[in-house]
Design a protein around this motif. Structure first.
Motif, short mmCIF file in Angstrom:
data_model
loop_
_atom_site.label_atom_id
_atom_site.label_comp_id
_atom_site.label_asym_id
_atom_site.label_seq_id
_atom_site.Cartn_x
_atom_site.Cartn_y
_atom_site.Cartn_z
N LYS A 240 -2.80 -6.71 5.46
CA LYS A 240 -1.46 -6.62 4.89
C LYS A 240 -0.80 -5.39 5.49
O LYS A 240 -1.35 -4.29 5.44
N ILE A 241 0.42 -5.59 6.07
CA ILE A 241 1.14 -4.49 6.70
C ILE A 241 2.46 -4.28 5.95
O ILE A 241 3.25 -5.22 5.81
N ASN A 242 2.67 -3.09 5.47
CA ASN A 242 3.95 -2.76 4.83
C ASN A 242 4.31 -1.31 5.15
O ASN A 242 3.69 -0.68 6.01
N GLU A 243 5.31 -0.78 4.46
CA GLU A 243 5.78 0.56 4.79
C GLU A 243 4.82 1.67 4.37
O GLU A 243 5.04 2.85 4.71
N TYR A 244 3.75 1.30 3.66
CA TYR A 244 2.78 2.30 3.22
C TYR A 244 1.55 2.37 4.11
O TYR A 244 0.80 3.35 4.08
N GLY A 245 1.34 1.32 4.90
CA GLY A 245 0.19 1.33 5.78
C GLY A 245 -0.32 -0.06 6.08
O GLY A 245 0.35 -1.07 5.82
N VAL A 246 -1.54 -0.11 6.64
CA VAL A 246 -2.23 -1.37 6.90
C VAL A 246 -3.41 -1.43 5.94
O VAL A 246 -4.21 -0.48 5.85
N PHE A 247 -3.52 -2.57 5.24
CA PHE A 247 -4.54 -2.69 4.20
C PHE A 247 -5.42 -3.90 4.47
O PHE A 247 -4.93 -4.96 4.87
N ARG A 248 -6.73 -3.72 4.23
CA ARG A 248 -7.66 -4.85 4.16
C ARG A 248 -8.04 -4.99 2.70
O ARG A 248 -8.74 -4.15 2.16
N LYS A 249 -7.47 -6.02 2.07
CA LYS A 249 -7.51 -6.15 0.61
C LYS A 249 -6.83 -4.90 0.01
O LYS A 249 -5.66 -4.68 0.24
N GLU A 250 -7.56 -4.08 -0.70
CA GLU A 250 -6.92 -2.90 -1.29
C GLU A 250 -7.20 -1.62 -0.50
O GLU A 250 -6.72 -0.54 -0.86
N GLU A 251 -7.97 -1.75 0.57
CA GLU A 251 -8.38 -0.57 1.33
C GLU A 251 -7.33 -0.22 2.40
O GLU A 251 -7.00 -1.04 3.26
N TRP A 252 -6.84 1.02 2.35
CA TRP A 252 -5.93 1.52 3.40
C TRP A 252 -6.73 1.81 4.65
O TRP A 252 -7.73 2.53 4.61
N ILE A 253 -6.35 1.24 5.79
CA ILE A 253 -7.14 1.45 7.01
C ILE A 253 -6.33 2.05 8.17
O ILE A 253 -6.92 2.48 9.17
#
Length: 571
Positions: A281-294
């Motif tokens: 998931k890519i948004n203005e806060y970062g790239v996430f794998r499920k709930e993990e910011w990566i």
């Protein structure tokens, strides 16, 4: 009081328009209109120049009287003469002149023939088909006017030229950076993508104390209204009318926010779709794998998560850049450092305000190897255009300067008018003596100009076509021209087209630059500078070229003169 050049130019242009409608002396009208253009295109704020003790009367077309008026505007933010004329000439007529496709002459005609004196009246006339039968209008222009007036009335976004937005954004960024705790400030959006017009400003900042940054922002002396204010975000309307959003984001998410708010929307959507296929998931806060910011601290990290190289902001328009990135075929975009000289500038021999020597020195100071002196030849509408004798004298002066110069060369050139039938307004006998002949249309823009341009290139002495579409952003639409046919004709004849860096022109546009690249037509990047300072307009030409995917090899003046001279030889 801080008044920026675009605002001053707008006041002068409004006054010129109302003077014209009021049947004032045409020379007086022209003086104010020329002054507006000079101020608008100055590379520095008039206010800053006054603070340093500059004599504004030394600017081209600005005499003592106009200089005094400019000082008054800077001091008070008001133009007394404009207020006076608005007492008996409808002030709204000046707003009509800003409608795309309209200008002073057309507004005057609408006022005198149809008694139109408001945006609502103009919209109604266009809606009822009252415009297209007027001289110089037509059905297409009527629809353009209708669309623009309805957008204005509904309050839709009004866009300003990038150059004007810069003059507003740069001091605002400096103001924000002056706050203790601010670590980084970037203007994102279409501004960062270097689009030729900007609707608003999206600013991102990293600050240890977000609320403090927001409070500092809303206290900026150019803020007219605070539309929203929170702990990490605020929206204001500036006195210039431009809306600005500031978002304070954590360093961890700065790259993600920068990518998101730079856009374009279509580019971002495609990236998000690519991420979803990878379970991200890519948004203005970062790239996430499920709930993990990566990822998200830098834009490069986010592209890498999608197995893509970094894509420059100017390319992010969903016009094939992601496909090119996947295939490893992104161009190494042109940079300002690649430019070795300017191929179109003017001196005070025609309508510039600096001498041959001053322009040469300014070019050398920028690290250039050559500079083409392209003063206008004598023809209607061009101030102090050079006739054959004066041009010959200038060439002799260039020879003398070149004889004393090492590592730098002045090129003998001229900007020659293309007559309505495609002939040039100068004799071949003098043109054959020039290093570069630049041909341009300056009059009679109506109708399709394709054959006119092609016939001009039939002249074996023509090397470059100047500002090929004739547009003035927000003032005059491009004239009718089939650019693919013109480019094909240029290729066949060994001619070239320019990318004009004048902020009001930026002509060719990015689509035409990309078309030229695909066809194999090399372009000339020029400033059309009329003063030493405006040699800096080369960066605007470079911006336009980058948006058009141009690399160094696609541009004529990235080469040393010996190699450039070979490219300029006609077939």
């Amino acid at each position: 009081m801080s008044v920026h050049n675009p605002e001053i130019a707008r006041l002068l242009e409004r006054y010129a328009l109302l003077l014209e409608i009021d049947r004032a002396n045409p020379f007086r009208v022209r003086a104010y209109r020329n002054a507006a253009r000079v101020v608008e295109n100055l590379p520095r704020d008039v206010g800053a120049m006054l603070e340093e003790g500059a004599d504004l009367s030394e600017l081209p077309g600005i005499g003592k009287d106009l200089a005094h008026k400019l000082e008054q505007i800077c001091e008070t933010g008001k133009f007394a003469e404009l207020r006076e004329i608005e007492k008996h000439v409808p002030a709204a007529l000046a707003d009509l002149a800003e409608v795309p496709g309209l200008g002073p002459k057309r507004v005057k005609m609408l006022f005198e023939t149809l008694k139109i004196k408001s945006m609502a009246g103009l919209a109604a006339a266009a809606r009822h088909g009252k415009l297209h039968e007027l001289p110089g209008f037509g059905a297409k222009l009527e629809q353009t006017i209708l669309k623009a007036t309805e957008a204005h009335i509904s309050g839709e976004e009004q866009r300003v030229r990038l150059f004007a937005a810069e003059q507003i954004a740069i001091p605002l960024v400096k103001y924000l950076e002056s706050l203790k705790g601010i670590q980084k400030v970037t203007v994102a959006g279409s501004y960062r993508r270097r689009k030729e017009t900007v609707g608003d400003l999206d600013i991102l900042a990293i600050c240890t104390k977000g609320k403090t940054a927001i409070e500092h922002f809303v206290r900026y002396n150019e803020v007219a209204n605070v539309l929203a204010e929170g702990t990490t975000r605020a929206t204001v309307k500036l006195k210039s009318g431009l809306q600005v959003d500031l978002r304070v984001v954590p360093a961890k998410s700065y790259g993600a926010a920068l990518l998101y708010f730079t856009g374009s929307k279509a580019h971002n959507i495609q990236l998000r779709q690519m991420g979803m296929k990878r379970g991200l998931k890519i948004n203005e806060y970062g790239v996430f794998r499920k709930e993990e910011w990566i990822a998200g601290q830098t834009e490069k990290d986010i592209y890498a998560r999608l197995d893509l190289p970094y894509i420059e902001p100017e390319l992010r328009e969903n016009t094939g850049e992601i496909e090119a990135a996947k295939a490893g075929q992104l161009p190494r975009l042109l940079t300002l450092k690649d430019i070795k000289g300017d191929l179109h500038i003017h001196t005070n021999a025609s309508d510039g305000n600096a001498t041959l020597e001053e322009m040469a020195e300014a070019a050398r100071a920028r690290g250039y190897e050559y500079l083409a002196i392209s003063d206008h030849t004598k023809h209607v509408g061009i101030t102090h255009g050079l006739d054959g004798k004066r041009l010959a004298r200038q060439m002799n002066a260039i020879d003398r300067l070149n004889a004393r110069s090492r590592g730098f060369r002045l090129l003998k050139s001229a900007e020659v008018d293309i007559l309505p039938d495609g002939r040039l307004a100068a004799d071949d006998a003098i043109l054959r003596e020039l290093d570069i002949v630049t041909a341009a249309i300056h009059t009679q823009f109506t109708g399709d100009q394709t054959q006119r341009l092609i016939r001009a290139m039939d002249n074996r002495y023509v090397h470059i076509v100047a500002h090929p579409t004739g547009r003035l952003i927000g003032e005059r639409e491009a004239y009718g021209v089939d650019m693919r046919k013109v480019m094909q004709a240029a290729l066949e004849r060994g001619c070239h087209l320019e990318v004009n860096g004048q902020p009001s022109r930026l002509d060719l546009n990015e689509s035409h630059c990309k078309m030229a690249k695909e066809m194999g037509l090399k372009l000339a990047l020029v400033t059309d500078a009329h003063s030493a300072d405006t040699l800096d307009y080369m960066r605007h030409a470079v911006d336009q070229a980058r948006r058009g995917w141009l690399a160094s090899k696609d541009v004529l003046n990235t080469r040393a003169w010996a190699d450039l001279a070979k490219l300029l030889k006609r077939h």
